[in-house]
Design a protein around this motif. Structure first.
Motif, mmCIF file in Angstrom:
data_model
loop_
_atom_site.group_PDB
_atom_site.id
_atom_site.type_symbol
_atom_site.label_atom_id
_atom_site.label_comp_id
_atom_site.label_asym_id
_atom_site.label_seq_id
_atom_site.Cartn_x
_atom_site.Cartn_y
_atom_site.Cartn_z
ATOM 1 N N PHE A 260 0.855 -1.184 0.000
ATOM 2 C CA PHE A 260 0.000 0.000 0.000
ATOM 3 C C PHE A 260 0.897 1.242 0.000
ATOM 4 C CE2 PHE A 260 0.794 -0.848 4.456
ATOM 5 C CZ PHE A 260 0.938 0.398 5.043
ATOM 6 N N MET A 261 0.310 2.373 -0.362
ATOM 7 C CA MET A 261 1.086 3.620 -0.455
ATOM 8 C C MET A 261 0.381 4.726 0.316
ATOM 9 S SD MET A 261 2.185 3.538 -4.446
ATOM 10 C CE MET A 261 3.833 4.135 -4.416
ATOM 11 N N VAL A 262 1.181 5.633 0.867
ATOM 12 C CA VAL A 262 0.648 6.742 1.663
ATOM 13 C C VAL A 262 1.200 8.058 1.131
ATOM 14 C CG1 VAL A 262 0.338 7.648 3.993
ATOM 15 C CG2 VAL A 262 0.727 5.202 3.672
ATOM 16 N N GLY A 263 0.307 9.023 0.875
ATOM 17 C CA GLY A 263 0.725 10.379 0.519
ATOM 18 C C GLY A 263 0.722 11.242 1.764
ATOM 19 N N THR A 264 1.770 12.038 1.975
ATOM 20 C CA THR A 264 1.919 12.768 3.243
ATOM 21 C C THR A 264 1.797 14.279 3.061
ATOM 22 O OG1 THR A 264 4.325 12.939 2.998
ATOM 23 C CG2 THR A 264 3.466 10.960 4.099
ATOM 24 N N GLU A 265 1.652 14.963 4.200
ATOM 25 C CA GLU A 265 1.572 16.433 4.218
ATOM 26 C C GLU A 265 2.873 17.069 3.744
ATOM 27 O OE1 GLU A 265 -1.212 18.086 7.666
ATOM 28 O OE2 GLU A 265 0.463 16.922 8.436
ATOM 29 N N GLN A 266 3.976 16.355 3.871
ATOM 30 C CA GLN A 266 5.298 16.896 3.519
ATOM 31 C C GLN A 266 5.642 16.707 2.034
ATOM 32 O OE1 GLN A 266 4.553 15.038 6.145
ATOM 33 N NE2 GLN A 266 4.982 16.411 7.839
ATOM 34 N N GLY A 267 4.691 16.196 1.232
ATOM 35 C CA GLY A 267 4.931 16.013 -0.200
ATOM 36 C C GLY A 267 5.675 14.742 -0.546
ATOM 37 N N VAL A 268 5.776 13.811 0.414
ATOM 38 C CA VAL A 268 6.502 12.549 0.204
ATOM 39 C C VAL A 268 5.497 11.407 0.086
ATOM 40 C CG1 VAL A 268 8.198 10.950 1.200
ATOM 41 C CG2 VAL A 268 8.470 13.408 1.529
ATOM 42 N N VAL A 269 5.705 10.526 -0.902
ATOM 43 C CA VAL A 269 4.903 9.301 -1.018
ATOM 44 C C VAL A 269 5.694 8.169 -0.363
ATOM 45 C CG1 VAL A 269 3.848 7.633 -2.585
ATOM 46 C CG2 VAL A 269 3.815 10.049 -3.159
ATOM 47 N N VAL A 270 5.068 7.489 0.581
ATOM 48 C CA VAL A 270 5.741 6.397 1.294
ATOM 49 C C VAL A 270 5.155 5.066 0.818
ATOM 50 C CG1 VAL A 270 6.347 5.439 3.545
ATOM 51 C CG2 VAL A 270 6.006 7.902 3.297
ATOM 52 N N SER A 271 6.032 4.195 0.306
ATOM 53 C CA SER A 271 5.613 2.859 -0.133
ATOM 54 C C SER A 271 5.838 1.884 1.013
ATOM 55 C CB SER A 271 6.431 2.445 -1.356
ATOM 56 O OG SER A 271 6.038 1.164 -1.784
ATOM 57 N N CYS A 272 4.811 1.089 1.333
ATOM 58 C CA CYS A 272 4.878 0.211 2.511
ATOM 59 C C CYS A 272 4.524 -1.230 2.153
ATOM 60 C CB CYS A 272 3.920 0.703 3.591
ATOM 61 S SG CYS A 272 4.137 2.426 4.045
ATOM 62 N N ASN A 273 4.974 -2.136 2.994
ATOM 63 C CA ASN A 273 4.661 -3.558 2.859
ATOM 64 C C ASN A 273 4.080 -4.030 4.183
ATOM 65 O OD1 ASN A 273 4.501 -6.267 2.367
ATOM 66 N ND2 ASN A 273 6.704 -6.608 2.187
ATOM 67 N N ARG A 274 2.802 -4.405 4.170
ATOM 68 C CA ARG A 274 2.120 -4.749 5.419
ATOM 69 C C ARG A 274 2.631 -6.049 6.023
ATOM 70 N NH1 ARG A 274 -4.103 -6.428 6.748
ATOM 71 N NH2 ARG A 274 -3.828 -6.364 8.979
ATOM 72 N N LYS A 275 3.055 -6.982 5.178
ATOM 73 C CA LYS A 275 3.424 -8.312 5.654
ATOM 74 C C LYS A 275 4.888 -8.415 6.100
ATOM 75 C CE LYS A 275 -0.620 -10.176 4.938
ATOM 76 N NZ LYS A 275 -1.456 -10.535 6.091
#
Length: 516
Positions: A260-275
């Motif tokens: 999943f991916m998260v867009g942040t207030e600081q203009g950075v997209v964070v790519s994550c792996n839940r497992k």
């Protein structure tokens, strides 16, 4: 035409030859069977004669139709406008289409301006019937205004909502306006919940939410008393909430259940792996590309490796393979972009809305510098956008509580010839170009570094008689100050001599006067 056999009864196995032969003999002896065959025979004969008279596969005026399609200019027309029924108007902060028919639209209403809420402001959000703009079909009554809403794709009667105070609410439309269950304040987010998404699971009860408090929380709607899992968006991977990035948007693609991916207030997209095994490993990488909060983040439904982001004055398309830069981007617009999404039917089309009330439809295969269709929807700022699954209907939510429903022309909502292959080639080409540019930049940085290291080595490996520029400057300063000191010393000595001479001459004068 391809029909071979009729439906067999439940007690007959069509694969067993003996059973089918026995059943056929039984049916053929029945009198009603013979009457049915005779009756259907005349009907079938009539249809066959019609088919023989007219070639149903012949394409008439094929060339003219193509010319007509090519000449059609892109357009969109307003179907309906759903207005906030309350006196004090609120911003439409979230929209969600009914997953089955698309005849209903859920809208979340809240005021996101800090301390601008008044006592008269309603907390309600609504579900609208697309064909009835006068009265909402259903009211959703939360404890705190809803910022986002999402229909359950597996059960169209249930919805999840994220509130301004950070709580999560679960509604079942069969059980009225009040939420079935609400998360406890202590276990919820500390800031408004800007995005909530249902996850792909066997039970169809899992979801996760994002907030500007820097946390991603996972929920099971059967038990909302506490989240099932938690992730702190600390890029230092230490789980420090004080250093966490505030989440303003969220993305989940069902074909990639662990990512999943998260867009942040600081203009950075964070790519994550839940497992991932440890919380530190859950944050995989980040993409830095906007000057302000990322208000929209979505993977391309046909090419999930490529995703779209909107923040500040631009929309950007990224490739997962390149972290330094986006592969495509729009020109800087005159007003802030607030939301965006891909077309579910055409892979090369995406929609954006802006603070000046304009909806832009971009077709990147047609042109990249300007939108294919730009439409002034209303005089107020547009804050939210959702496209129906058939790609024809677009809903835009405004600051003054209006949801405008637009129908997009067939040219922008029908898959074009070779579109998928052309877009795949375009994405591949742009990705390759960015990789080459990135390699070139890396090469230049390495050269610069090696040059600076070389000059440092040269300084260290000089002969004993030679001096570095810094040492020469220090020596020059020392020489200058020593010369000044010497000059001052000379002047003091000269003054002392002059004073001594004066004393001697004065003594002689006094002696002479005494003698006389």
């Amino acid at each position: 035409m391809n029909h071979v056999e009729g439906g067999w009864p439940k007690d007959i196995n069509p694969a067993e030859l003996e059973q089918t032969i026995r059943f056929r003999k039984k049916v053929e002896k029945d009198e009603s069977y013979i009457h049915s065959i005779l009756h259907l025979g005349s009907v079938m004969e009539h249809c066959i004669r019609q088919n023989n008279a007219v070639d149903i596969y012949q394409e008439y005026l094929e060339e003219e139709e193509e010319v007509e399609e090519n000449q059609e200019l892109p357009f969109a027309k307003t179907i309906n406008v759903f207005r906030d029924p309350n006196e004090v108007k609120r911003t439409v902060t979230g929209l969600s289409w009914h997953p089955d028919s698309g005849r209903k639209l859920a809208a979340a209403y809240s005021c996101l301006e800090f301390q601008k809420t008044s006592k008269d402001m309603s907390l309600d959000s609504y579900i609208w019937d697309v064909e009835n703009p006068n009265v909402p079909e259903m009211t959703l009554t939360p404890a705190s205004p809803l910022v986002c809403l999402d229909y359950n794709p597996k059960d169209p009667h249930t919805l999840l909502g994220g509130s301004y105070n950070g709580q999560i609410g679960h509604w079942d439309t069969r059980r009225g306006s009040q939420p079935v269950e609400v998360s406890s304040v202590e276990q919820s987010h500390r800031d408004p919940v800007y995005k909530i998404i249902w996850l792909q699971s066997k039970t169809g009860t899992d979801a996760f939410s994002a907030s500007t408090d820097g946390q991603i929380l996972w929920w099971d709607v059967r038990k909302l008393s506490e989240p099932t899992d938690r992730l702190v968006l600390d890029l230092g991977r230490e789980g420090n909430l004080d250093r966490a990035l505030g989440a303003s948007s969220l993305e989940f693609e069902a074909t990639m259940p662990t990512k999943f991916m998260v867009g942040t207030e600081q203009g950075v997209v964070v790519s994550c792996n839940r497992k991932a095994k440890t919380p530190a490993e859950k944050i995989v990488c980040s993409y830095d590309g906007h000057h302000g909060p990322i208000y929209a983040l979505q993977r391309n439904p046909f090419y999930p490796k490529n995703f779209l982001t909107v923040g500040d004055w631009t929309a950007r398309i990224w490739s997962e393979d390149i972290k330094e830069s986006s592969i495509m981007w729009t020109k800087y617009q005159m007003s802030f972009l607030t939301d965006a999404c891909w077309s579910p039917i055409r892979p090369s089309v995406f929609f954006t809305v802006k603070m000046d009330g304009v909806l832009d439809v971009w077709d990147i295969l047609f042109k990249q510098n300007d939108p294919t269709l730009s439409l002034k929807v209303c005089d107020n700022a547009l804050y939210s956008l959702r496209v129906q699954d058939n790609g024809r209907l677009v809903a835009c939510g405004s600051q003054q509580g209006e949801v405008t429903l637009l129908e997009i022309c067939s040219g922008l909502s029908t898959l074009q010839k070779n579109e998928k292959s052309l877009l795949a080639a375009m994405f591949e080409r742009e990705t390759k170009r960015e990789k080459i540019l990135e390699a070139r930049q890396r090469e230049m940085r390495l050269k610069e570094r090696s040059r600076s290291e070389q000059s440092r080595d040269e300084e260290g490996g000089r002969e004993e008689g030679e001096e570095s520029p810094d040492q020469l400057i220090i020596r020059a300063e020392k020489d200058f100050f020593s010369m000044v000191e010497a000059e001052l010393k000379k002047r003091r000595e000269k003054e002392d001599e002059q004073n001594q001479e004066k004393v001697v001459s004065k003594g002689k004068e006094v002696k002479a006067e005494a003698e006389t």
